[in-house]
Structure formats: C-alpha cells, structure tokens
Design a protein around this motif. Sequence first.
Motif, mmCIF file in Angstrom:
data_model
loop_
_atom_site.group_PDB
_atom_site.id
_atom_site.type_symbol
_atom_site.label_atom_id
_atom_site.label_comp_id
_atom_site.label_asym_id
_atom_site.label_seq_id
_atom_site.Cartn_x
_atom_site.Cartn_y
_atom_site.Cartn_z
ATOM 1 N N GLY A 194 0.824 -1.207 0.000
ATOM 2 C CA GLY A 194 0.000 0.000 0.000
ATOM 3 C C GLY A 194 0.853 1.250 0.000
ATOM 4 O O GLY A 194 1.860 1.330 -0.727
ATOM 5 N N ALA A 195 0.464 2.216 0.819
ATOM 6 C CA ALA A 195 1.139 3.518 0.855
ATOM 7 C C ALA A 195 2.379 3.466 1.735
ATOM 8 O O ALA A 195 2.458 4.072 2.809
ATOM 9 N N SER A 219 3.166 5.802 4.998
ATOM 10 C CA SER A 219 2.464 7.078 5.057
ATOM 11 C C SER A 219 1.457 7.053 6.197
ATOM 12 O O SER A 219 1.031 5.984 6.637
ATOM 13 N N LEU A 260 -3.313 2.304 3.850
ATOM 14 C CA LEU A 260 -4.180 2.953 2.876
ATOM 15 C C LEU A 260 -3.684 4.342 2.487
ATOM 16 O O LEU A 260 -3.841 4.766 1.332
ATOM 17 N N GLY A 261 -3.081 5.082 3.418
ATOM 18 C CA GLY A 261 -2.700 6.458 3.133
ATOM 19 C C GLY A 261 -3.895 7.389 3.256
ATOM 20 O O GLY A 261 -4.995 6.990 3.650
ATOM 21 N N ASP A 320 -4.617 9.860 0.617
ATOM 22 C CA ASP A 320 -4.900 10.518 -0.662
ATOM 23 C C ASP A 320 -6.048 9.888 -1.444
ATOM 24 O O ASP A 320 -6.479 10.437 -2.454
ATOM 25 N N THR A 321 -6.517 8.729 -0.984
ATOM 26 C CA THR A 321 -7.552 8.027 -1.731
ATOM 27 C C THR A 321 -8.861 8.022 -0.948
ATOM 28 O O THR A 321 -8.883 8.292 0.248
ATOM 29 N N GLU A 373 -12.364 2.645 -2.091
ATOM 30 C CA GLU A 373 -11.428 1.520 -2.090
ATOM 31 C C GLU A 373 -12.111 0.257 -1.562
ATOM 32 O O GLU A 373 -11.985 -0.829 -2.138
ATOM 33 N N GLN A 419 -7.829 5.760 -5.772
ATOM 34 C CA GLN A 419 -6.508 5.573 -6.375
ATOM 35 C C GLN A 419 -6.160 4.101 -6.640
ATOM 36 O O GLN A 419 -5.161 3.816 -7.281
ATOM 37 N N VAL A 467 -5.416 1.820 -4.213
ATOM 38 C CA VAL A 467 -4.365 1.414 -3.279
ATOM 39 C C VAL A 467 -4.568 -0.028 -2.828
ATOM 40 O O VAL A 467 -3.614 -0.777 -2.647
#
Length: 394
Positions: free
Chosen positions: A227-228, A253, A284-285, A287-288, A293, A384, A386
């Motif tokens: 992932g991130a 992240s 997951l971060g 940004d998405t 998701e 995104q 991810v």
Amino acid sequence: MTSLRTIGTPRLLAGLEQGRADLGRHLATQGPLPEITREAYTELAAAVGLRGRGGAAFPVALKLADLPAKGIEAVVVNGSESEPVSRKDRVLLTMAPHLVLDGATGLARALKARLVVVAVHDAAAASSVRAALLERKDGVEVQVSDTPGRFVAGEARAVLSVLEGGPPLPPGRKVLPTRKGYHRRPTFLSNVETFAQLAILARLGSQAFSSTGLISEPGTQLLTIAGAVEQPGVIETPTGTPLEAVLRFAVASPGPVLVGGYHGKWLTTPGDRSNVAAGIVLVLGTDTCPLGEVHRVAQWLASQSAGQCGPCVFGLAALVDDFERLLGGDPAGWHDAQRHLGLVPGRGACAHPDGSARFLASALEAFDDDVRLHLAGCCGRAVQGVLPVPGGAW
C-alpha cells in the motif's frame, strides 16, 4: 521481485540475500535437519506455543495430538496463497523451497505418512519446488499439485477437494482434516510458513527458538506489507513487534491500516500496543477515498463467492449495492449495509461470507468520518486503487 527485509536476526529468510537458495546453500545456512520423532515434534510445538500461520492460528501441538497413532495418509502443504495482498508463502516456496520441504518431509516421516503433497497455484513457486525436489532424497513421496487461484480455493477443505479431483470449493461439511482429510483419511494440513517454522524449530530446539519474540508464542513471523509505503515487500520480524515499529521500518504514510487482508480489520490509530498478529499489513494512506477503495474490494469479494449458500451469493451482492448507494450519498445505503452485515455472519457454508462481512463492518466503523462526508455529498477524493485486486497493479 518481492523485496525481502528483516527486523532482527533472520531465520526463515536467512541466506536469501543472494537470491534463491539451492540445496547446498540451504544446508550451509540452516544446517542438516535432525531426524526426530512425532512425540518430539509435538513436545517442541507445545513448548513454544507454535500456531498455524495460515489465518486460523490453530495450535500445532493440538493438531498433532488429534492424529491417530498408527500413522496417517498424507501431509499437505497449503501453498494456495489466494489472498491478493499476501506474498509471504510464495516467497518461501520460490526462494527457500528446501526449508519448507524439510518441515513437510521431516514431519511426514515422523507421522509415518506415505505422501507429501505441496498444493500451490503460483507457477514460479511450483517450478521452484519441483526443481528443489530433484536435489533431494527424502525417503517419502512428494507431489506438487497445481491449484486454482480463486480466493475460496485456498481454504483447507477446498484444497483437499481439488487434490481429490473435485471442484475448488469448500464443502458444506466442517470436518477437521486430522479426522477426514486427503481421500477421507487422517491428514496433517497446514500452510507454507508453518512447515518452514517446524524446520527451524526442529533445528534450534525450544530454548533457542524462544530466544526472540513473545513469551507466549516466541520466534519470528513473516509479514507482507503493501500500500502507501516506501518499502513494500515481505518482512521477517520477531513475534510481538509493535505495528507502529513495522510501519516505521517500511516508511509508511499516515492513514488507516488493514491487518489480516480482505478478511481482516481496519485500524485507524495503530499505536505501540498494536501487535501484528496477522501476516498482512496494508497501509491505505490519506490521498484516496476509503469507501471507494472498500467498495472495489467488496465487488471482488462478491465475485469470489463459492455459490453454495445465500449469505455468500445474495448477502455479499446486497452489500456491494449498499456500499455503492452509500458512496452516492444515499442514507438508505448505510442503513441497509448495517442490516445486511447483521444477517450474513455465522450462516455461510464456509468462512468467506463471515470474513467479508468482518472486513466491511470494520470499514464502516473505521471510516465513520468518510461516511458522513459521502452522505453530505462527497469526500472529494478519487479512488486511487491502493487496495489491490487481481488484475491490477501490486
């Protein structure tokens, strides 16, 4: 190629810095496998609290004790790693096949099993095991059987069905393989990492094996982290290593973390006390779109239905529709999702509907703020991709 790294001293991944270990390098790194009895395997597994590393975490000593004293039909290595995120078992089969075969054949001789079957769906992993067998003389027949990559096909009873020429589906009956396994005979079945751990345990003994990790379940474990993160791959770490330390090691992240894969659960604040008890860590971060998701994964989980029961066929499809409406801002989608999540668990013919419901229920709880944003209009973030699903980038 999957990146391999270690926190602390490697055991399972020892000697793999130069690539795949052939028999010569394997023995130079790990040493010869001692020939020990069934009783010794049972005592060692009990002494270190060894559990299966495939998800169910069943105690190995109890599984051994449940087998008949007169011997068994087969030892089955479940290498059908069909979880889209996980890479740890195929890394062992591809890079350290002799370690896995040591654990399987050593135990087979101790249990008086006539056959070892390595069930694997990854072509590179299967090729590596077949090449390793040409270097060995184990005194027991070893077969490598190709299995489908379908998600539910990795379940233990589905693997046995495939090995017997049946469909890649878990049957409705829930009988332990130790009682009725391969061709309805008592069978020891576990996943790839479990056999590698047995090979390490047989060599080290319980005291040396327990020199790292948790007191209750010492040793090391393999984690797939993705992932991130800046450094994804497979990590070997002592059991009990805090999740926060693993995330720092992988340069993750900020953002929610999924542990246990697509039958696992979401953590929004992984702190020092969040030990990694599952073999998958997916970051997951921020940004998405989290719900977007999760909806993608829900669609894939529904497509993997075994088609054997209503909770799987209709329940998962209904949840996909619920999440789609929720993404569009429909409050009824949220209410229907809550209702369906209460109806699915505990009623399926296999673990797939329960695991899928656990993943989705955890998402609604963890992403409550994102739910509110969607019900108010939109979260403002694109999906995104991810969370990997088959056919996408990893």
